[in-house]
Design a protein around this motif. Structure first.
Motif, short mmCIF file in Angstrom:
data_model
loop_
_atom_site.label_atom_id
_atom_site.label_comp_id
_atom_site.label_asym_id
_atom_site.label_seq_id
_atom_site.Cartn_x
_atom_site.Cartn_y
_atom_site.Cartn_z
N ASP A 148 0.83 -1.22 0.00
CA ASP A 148 0.00 0.00 0.00
C ASP A 148 0.86 1.27 0.00
O ASP A 148 0.50 2.26 -0.62
N ALA A 149 2.00 1.23 0.68
CA ALA A 149 2.90 2.39 0.70
C ALA A 149 3.42 2.67 -0.71
O ALA A 149 3.56 3.82 -1.12
N GLN A 150 3.66 1.60 -1.45
CA GLN A 150 4.12 1.77 -2.83
C GLN A 150 3.00 2.39 -3.68
O GLN A 150 3.24 3.32 -4.45
N LYS A 151 1.77 1.88 -3.49
CA LYS A 151 0.64 2.44 -4.25
C LYS A 151 0.47 3.91 -3.94
O LYS A 151 0.12 4.72 -4.81
N GLU A 152 0.73 4.28 -2.71
CA GLU A 152 0.58 5.67 -2.28
C GLU A 152 1.71 6.58 -2.77
O GLU A 152 1.66 7.79 -2.61
N GLY A 153 2.78 5.97 -3.28
CA GLY A 153 3.90 6.76 -3.80
C GLY A 153 4.95 7.11 -2.76
O GLY A 153 5.85 7.90 -3.02
#
Ligand SMILES: NC(=O)c1ccc[n+]([C@@H]2O[C@H](COP(=O)([O-])OP(=O)(O)OC[C@H]3O[C@@H](n4cnc5c(N)ncnc54)[C@H](OP(=O)(O)O)[C@@H]3O)[C@@H](O)[C@H]2O)c1
Length: 253
Positions: free
Chosen positions: A106-111
């Motif tokens: 999710d952190a990756q999806k959030e940028g």
């Protein structure tokens, strides 16, 4: 490394052309890494996007603590994102690992991070993520050098497209006087450190040597003007003795 040593080492390395810095919450040096990157970008006009910064999550606790700790690391480093963020270790057990990994996805999806990976993961931990049918780590950062080759971990990573990143690629200097290392080093007129790094590069490992010395940082980058022969590589490949230079958690449940 002291704060000053961290700052100087990072700045020298960036000035010499290094573009990859490996830090971690655990190392308590994210502040100085961030300062060195900012100073370098300001001085050189080179943008932060050209530098690859890795940090790592120290404690595997909960989904929300992982995101909170990541944001705190970014704040300390004075950065908007990390290029790579790793779970520093598999410690915590299967369900905690699953929760943390989903926070990292999710952190990756959030940028907040460009890529996500793991560190010190053994075969069972990598297999666990494969079985969950979720995004795989891009990297597994493990201790990797001729005296610690982790063939089973290397095999599962390579067959699943997970890049191997070598911590302690110099075996912390413990084996610089091994006869095979000395012999190959003399043959190529290179230092034992350069031989060990070249071995890693020729195995497609990402190598992250550490030094506080300007001369050694420079020397550690001068490994692209020679090649180890098949015979050299075979000899170095034969030196595995499961040498633990720091910690060993690849078999943790
Ligand atoms: N994920 C993990 O669990 C984990 C664990 C350990 C390390 N790491 C990461 O991996 C990086 C490297 O690992 P490491 O520091 O354990 O070991 P390393 O890079 O294999 O060895 C560092 C040691 O070698 C010396 N050295 C460096 N270049 C040299 C040269 N050209 N000639 C002679 N000696 C030289 C350094 O001394 P001087 O500084 O005095 O030059 C230091 O004592 C760390 O900085 C860290 O980012 C990750």
């Amino acid at each position: 490394m002291s704060d000053q040593e961290t700052y100087d080492a990072c700045l020298w390395a960036l000035e010499m052309g290094y573009r990859h810095i490996d830090t971690a919450e655990w190392y308590e040096n994210e502040v100085c890494v961030g300062k060195a990157v900012a100073a370098f970008c300001k001085k050189s006009g080179i943008s932060r996007e050209e530098i690859f910064i890795t940090s790592k999550l120290k404690n595997n606790r909960t989904y929300s603590s992982a995101l909170k700790d990541l944001r705190a690391s970014l704040k300390r480093s004075n950065l908007d994102y990390f290029d790579l963020y790793l779970m520093h270790s598999p410690i915590g057990g299967p369900s905690v690992r699953e929760e943390i990994w989903s926070a990292m996805i999710d952190a990756q999806k959030e940028g907040l991070v460009r890529s996500i990976g793991v560190s010190n993961f053994g075969v069972r931990h990598i297999q666990e993520i494969i079985d969950q049918n979720v995004s795989l780590p891009t990297i597994n950062q493990i201790d990797l050098h001729p005296f610690m080759r982790h063939p089973d971990i290397v095999k599962i990573c390579e067959s699943n497209g997970i890049v191997l990143e070598a911590w302690a690629p110099l075996a912390r200097g413990y084996k610089f006087s091994h006869p095979s290392v000395i012999k190959i080093s003399k043959k190529h007129s290179k230092s034992p450190a350069q031989i060990l790094l070249r071995w890693g590069i020729q195995h497609n490992h990402v190598v992250i040597p550490k030094s506080v010395s300007k001369e050694r940082i420079q020397a550690n980058s001068e490994i692209f003007d020679f090649c180890l022969s098949e015979e050299d590589m075979n000899e170095l490949d034969g030196l595995d003795e499961y040498l633990v230079t720091d910690w060993d958690v690849v078999d943790t449940p």
